[in-house]
Design a protein around this motif. Structure first.
Motif, PDB file in Angstrom:
ATOM      1  N   THR A   1     -10.412 101.227  25.013  1.00  0.00           N
ATOM      2  CA  THR A   1      -9.763 100.436  25.121  1.00  0.00           C
ATOM      3  C   THR A   1      -7.806 100.480  25.081  1.00  0.00           C
ATOM      4  O   THR A   1      -7.181 100.123  26.334  1.00  0.00           O
ATOM      5  CB  THR A   1      -9.957  99.535  24.186  1.00  0.00           C
ATOM      6  N   MET A   2      -7.732 101.881  24.349  1.00  0.00           N
ATOM      7  CA  MET A   2      -6.819 101.949  24.363  1.00  0.00           C
ATOM      8  C   MET A   2      -5.820 102.600  26.267  1.00  0.00           C
ATOM      9  O   MET A   2      -5.035 102.485  26.729  1.00  0.00           O
ATOM     10  CB  MET A   2      -5.942 103.333  23.527  1.00  0.00           C
ATOM     11  N   VAL A   3      -7.575 104.107  26.169  1.00  0.00           N
ATOM     12  CA  VAL A   3      -6.788 103.951  28.130  1.00  0.00           C
ATOM     13  C   VAL A   3      -7.177 103.151  28.589  1.00  0.00           C
ATOM     14  O   VAL A   3      -6.005 103.119  29.732  1.00  0.00           O
ATOM     15  CB  VAL A   3      -7.719 104.887  27.913  1.00  0.00           C
ATOM     16  N   THR A   4      -7.449 102.261  29.048  1.00  0.00           N
ATOM     17  CA  THR A   4      -7.250 101.046  29.414  1.00  0.00           C
ATOM     18  C   THR A   4      -5.867 100.517  29.456  1.00  0.00           C
ATOM     19  O   THR A   4      -5.643 100.235  31.176  1.00  0.00           O
ATOM     20  CB  THR A   4      -8.997 100.075  29.966  1.00  0.00           C
TER      21      THR A   4
ATOM     22  N   ALA B   1      -8.283 106.810  34.423  1.00  0.00           N
ATOM     23  CA  ALA B   1      -8.312 108.161  33.189  1.00  0.00           C
ATOM     24  C   ALA B   1      -9.370 108.640  32.406  1.00  0.00           C
ATOM     25  O   ALA B   1      -9.886 108.391  33.073  1.00  0.00           O
ATOM     26  CB  ALA B   1      -7.128 107.048  32.292  1.00  0.00           C
ATOM     27  N   ASP B   2      -8.255 109.209  32.674  1.00  0.00           N
ATOM     28  CA  ASP B   2      -9.017 110.627  31.980  1.00  0.00           C
ATOM     29  C   ASP B   2      -9.072 110.536  29.974  1.00  0.00           C
ATOM     30  O   ASP B   2      -7.965 110.652  29.624  1.00  0.00           O
ATOM     31  CB  ASP B   2      -8.582 111.971  31.836  1.00  0.00           C
TER      32      ASP B   2
ATOM     33  N   PHE C   1      -4.528 108.590  37.044  1.00  0.00           N
ATOM     34  CA  PHE C   1      -4.600 108.652  38.975  1.00  0.00           C
ATOM     35  C   PHE C   1      -5.024 107.711  39.379  1.00  0.00           C
ATOM     36  O   PHE C   1      -5.841 106.792  39.324  1.00  0.00           O
ATOM     37  CB  PHE C   1      -6.016 109.533  38.766  1.00  0.00           C
ATOM     38  N   ARG C   2      -4.541 107.007  40.283  1.00  0.00           N
ATOM     39  CA  ARG C   2      -4.658 106.039  41.436  1.00  0.00           C
ATOM     40  C   ARG C   2      -4.836 106.242  42.901  1.00  0.00           C
ATOM     41  O   ARG C   2      -4.285 106.782  42.656  1.00  0.00           O
ATOM     42  CB  ARG C   2      -3.187 104.935  41.409  1.00  0.00           C
ATOM     43  N   ASP C   3      -5.504 105.542  42.919  1.00  0.00           N
ATOM     44  CA  ASP C   3      -6.355 106.422  44.433  1.00  0.00           C
ATOM     45  C   ASP C   3      -6.127 105.464  45.216  1.00  0.00           C
ATOM     46  O   ASP C   3      -6.535 103.888  44.942  1.00  0.00           O
ATOM     47  CB  ASP C   3      -8.201 106.822  43.851  1.00  0.00           C
ATOM     48  N   GLU C   4      -5.309 105.209  46.205  1.00  0.00           N
ATOM     49  CA  GLU C   4      -4.406 104.230  47.063  1.00  0.00           C
ATOM     50  C   GLU C   4      -5.142 103.845  48.814  1.00  0.00           C
ATOM     51  O   GLU C   4      -4.419 102.967  49.011  1.00  0.00           O
ATOM     52  CB  GLU C   4      -2.969 104.432  46.864  1.00  0.00           C
TER      53      GLU C   4
ATOM     54  N   THR D   1     -15.570 111.806  31.843  1.00  0.00           N
ATOM     55  CA  THR D   1     -14.415 111.749  30.981  1.00  0.00           C
ATOM     56  C   THR D   1     -13.249 111.054  31.002  1.00  0.00           C
ATOM     57  O   THR D   1     -12.691 110.216  30.361  1.00  0.00           O
ATOM     58  CB  THR D   1     -13.698 112.877  29.835  1.00  0.00           C
ATOM     59  N   TRP D   2     -13.669 110.736  32.278  1.00  0.00           N
ATOM     60  CA  TRP D   2     -13.094 110.319  33.424  1.00  0.00           C
ATOM     61  C   TRP D   2     -13.315 108.844  33.335  1.00  0.00           C
ATOM     62  O   TRP D   2     -14.434 108.247  33.294  1.00  0.00           O
ATOM     63  CB  TRP D   2     -12.471 110.098  34.552  1.00  0.00           C
ATOM     64  N   ILE D   3     -12.443 107.376  33.136  1.00  0.00           N
ATOM     65  CA  ILE D   3     -13.133 106.287  33.847  1.00  0.00           C
ATOM     66  C   ILE D   3     -12.241 105.433  34.180  1.00  0.00           C
ATOM     67  O   ILE D   3     -11.489 105.712  34.952  1.00  0.00           O
ATOM     68  CB  ILE D   3     -13.001 105.334  31.606  1.00  0.00           C
TER      69      ILE D   3
END
Length: 127
Positions: free
Chosen positions: A9-12, A29-30, A56-59, A99-101
């Motif tokens: 939740t915090m990472v999001t 995010a990792d 990381f943002r994949d554009e 570990t990435w979401i």
């Protein structure tokens, strides 16, 4: 000793604050925090005083290897975005580590993480 993963939740929340939710993009995010000191942020190395979150943002999701993307490094103590870095590639070639979401994907285009909880239909016997 295994590294403690950050709360989803915090990472999001921090990932969305750091890189937003732009239409047509996917933000990842990792959950594995980066230790204080030098941190690889896309093509750059940034020195962090506290543990950090890499976002990381994949554009151009699904566009193959080299295309526009953006990284953010978030200080986990101050919640400050330490840097934004433009890049032309994701953190790794292929699927991101477990570990990435996904923290933002309005269009359902995330393609860099393994899908969990999705099962394939059972195979049918040959006639």
């Amino acid at each position: 000793m295994p590294v403690s993963l950050l709360d989803t939740t915090m990472v999001t929340a921090l990932g969305r604050i750091a890189l937003g939710a732009l239409p047509g993009t996917v933000v990842y995010a990792d959950r594995e925090p980066r230790s204080p000191g030098p941190v690889q942020v896309g093509p750059e190395v940034v020195r962090a005083e506290h543990p950090t979150l890499l976002v990381f943002r994949d554009e151009m999701p699904g566009a193959n290897w080299m295309h526009p993307s953006t990284y953010a490094l978030v200080d986990l103590v101050t919640r400050e975005v330490l840097t934004l870095v433009a890049s032309d590639r994701p953190p790794v070639f292929g699927t991101l580590p477990d570990t990435w979401i996904v923290v933002s994907d309005a269009d359902g285009r995330a393609d860099l993480v393994r899908r969990t909880g999705v099962s394939s239909p059972p195979e049918q016997p040959a006639p």
